[in-house]
Motif scaffolding. Structure first.
Motif, PDB file in Angstrom:
ATOM      1  N   MET A   1      22.944  70.348  32.188  1.00 60.98           N
ATOM      2  CA  MET A   1      22.863  69.669  33.669  1.00 60.98           C
ATOM      3  C   MET A   1      21.445  69.808  34.382  1.00 60.98           C
ATOM      4  O   MET A   1      21.179  68.237  34.713  1.00 60.98           O
ATOM      5  N   GLU A   2      20.961  70.973  34.096  1.00 64.73           N
ATOM      6  CA  GLU A   2      19.453  71.547  34.650  1.00 64.73           C
ATOM      7  C   GLU A   2      18.587  70.378  34.432  1.00 64.73           C
ATOM      8  O   GLU A   2      17.658  69.799  35.526  1.00 64.73           O
ATOM      9  N   ARG A   3      18.402  70.213  33.241  1.00 61.41           N
ATOM     10  CA  ARG A   3      17.353  68.992  32.284  1.00 61.41           C
ATOM     11  C   ARG A   3      18.005  67.708  32.726  1.00 61.41           C
ATOM     12  O   ARG A   3      16.897  67.136  33.321  1.00 61.41           O
ATOM     13  N   LEU A   4      19.213  67.443  32.955  1.00 58.06           N
ATOM     14  CA  LEU A   4      20.045  65.541  33.532  1.00 58.06           C
ATOM     15  C   LEU A   4      19.055  65.522  34.755  1.00 58.06           C
ATOM     16  O   LEU A   4      18.452  64.821  35.058  1.00 58.06           O
ATOM     17  N   ASN A   5      19.535  66.742  35.578  1.00 59.01           N
ATOM     18  CA  ASN A   5      18.632  66.777  37.014  1.00 59.01           C
ATOM     19  C   ASN A   5      17.067  66.869  36.629  1.00 59.01           C
ATOM     20  O   ASN A   5      17.220  65.562  38.420  1.00 59.01           O
TER      21      ASN A   5
END
Length: 71
Positions: A1-5
């Motif tokens: 999720m952090e990578r997508l953000n």
């Protein structure tokens, strides 16, 4: 999720930069258009109104500018 953000954040930054670039270009084009319109009005007033006979054509230009939001 952090990578997508992070990915979305970077894409957003690119979009913002491109938007600023396009806004500056649009502003420059608008200034050029205003200058060309001014020059056109001057030429029209010199060629069609040398002795004040075609005042109506100048008035119609002015009213169409104000109606379209131009100054």
């Amino acid at each position: 999720m952090e990578r997508l953000n992070s990915k979305l954040f970077i894409q957003n930054c690119y979009i913002i930069k491109e938007n600023e670039r396009l806004r500056k270009k649009a502003q420059i084009l608008n200034q050029e258009n205003q200058q060309l319109l001014f020059e056109l009005k001057q030429k029209l007033s010199k060629t069609k109104n040398p002795n004040g006979s075609n005042q109506e054509s100048n008035n119609s230009l002015s009213s169409s500018d104000s109606a379209s939001g131009q100054s």
